[in-house]
Design an enzyme around this catalytic site. Structure first.
Site, PDB file in Angstrom:
ATOM      1  N   HIS A  81     -80.886  67.946   8.688  1.00 21.71           N
ATOM      2  CA  HIS A  81     -80.014  68.992   8.154  1.00 21.71           C
ATOM      3  C   HIS A  81     -80.709  70.340   8.238  1.00 21.71           C
ATOM      4  CE1 HIS A  81     -82.249  67.071   4.861  1.00 21.71           C
ATOM      5  NE2 HIS A  81     -82.335  68.279   4.324  1.00 21.71           N
ATOM      6  N   ALA A  82     -79.879  71.373   8.258  1.00 19.68           N
ATOM      7  CA  ALA A  82     -80.410  72.733   8.359  1.00 19.68           C
ATOM      8  C   ALA A  82     -79.384  73.726   7.844  1.00 19.68           C
ATOM      9  CB  ALA A  82     -80.757  73.043   9.815  1.00 19.68           C
TER      10      ALA A  82
END
Length: 154
Positions: A66-67
């Protein structure tokens, strides 16, 4: 919140071969670019920055990279089923073949965490993961993923 809120059909793929974790991150970025218009170079960079803090392989063949990215107005996701599992430095040291990536706006607070909790709980079910692994068709994968009953995120 449910998985349908996070995922478009165009963001679900089955891939026959990803040679490495970094190559798989490029595959995710390409999918996110096509489905959501994200910049693939910036997406890979953000995913790899997050991985440098600690691997997102959560165990049992599942990874949740995730980012946070500029240009998003809500949390979105991309799903990959890998035909050949890859080393992802997972907590249980098992290779990964189910990858659900999440991308959140830079200023996302609780929504990002709710989405991560939802996906984590959904993919914690071994029977559900077996069902995903048995259906490599992207349309079937999308149906399986989005038919999940909404789960209350913490």
């Amino acid at each position: 919140m449910n998985v349908m809120d996070l995922l478009k059909p165009a963001a679900v793929r089955a891939i026959s071969a990803a040679s490495s974790k970094k190559r798989m991150m490029h595959d995710i970025a390409d999918i996110a670019a096509g489905a959501y218009g994200l910049n693939p170079d910036r997406t890979v960079e953000a995913l790899m920055e997050r991985e440098s803090l600690g691997p997102t392989g959560v165990g049992h063949g599942v990874a949740l990279p995730h980012a946070r990215l500029a240009g998003l107005d809500k949390v979105v996701g991309a799903f990959l089923l890998l035909e050949k599992p890859i080393d992802f430095e997972a907590v249980d040291r098992q290779p990964v073949d189910i990858v659900f990536a999440l991308f959140a706006p830079e200023d996302a607070g609780v929504e990002h965490l709710k989405a991560l909790a939802l996906v984590s709980r959904t993919l914690r079910d071994p029977a559900f993961c077996d069902k995903l692994r048995a259906n490599p068709d992207p349309a079937k994968l999308y149906t399986i993923l989005t038919e999940v009953a909404p789960v209350k995120a913490a």
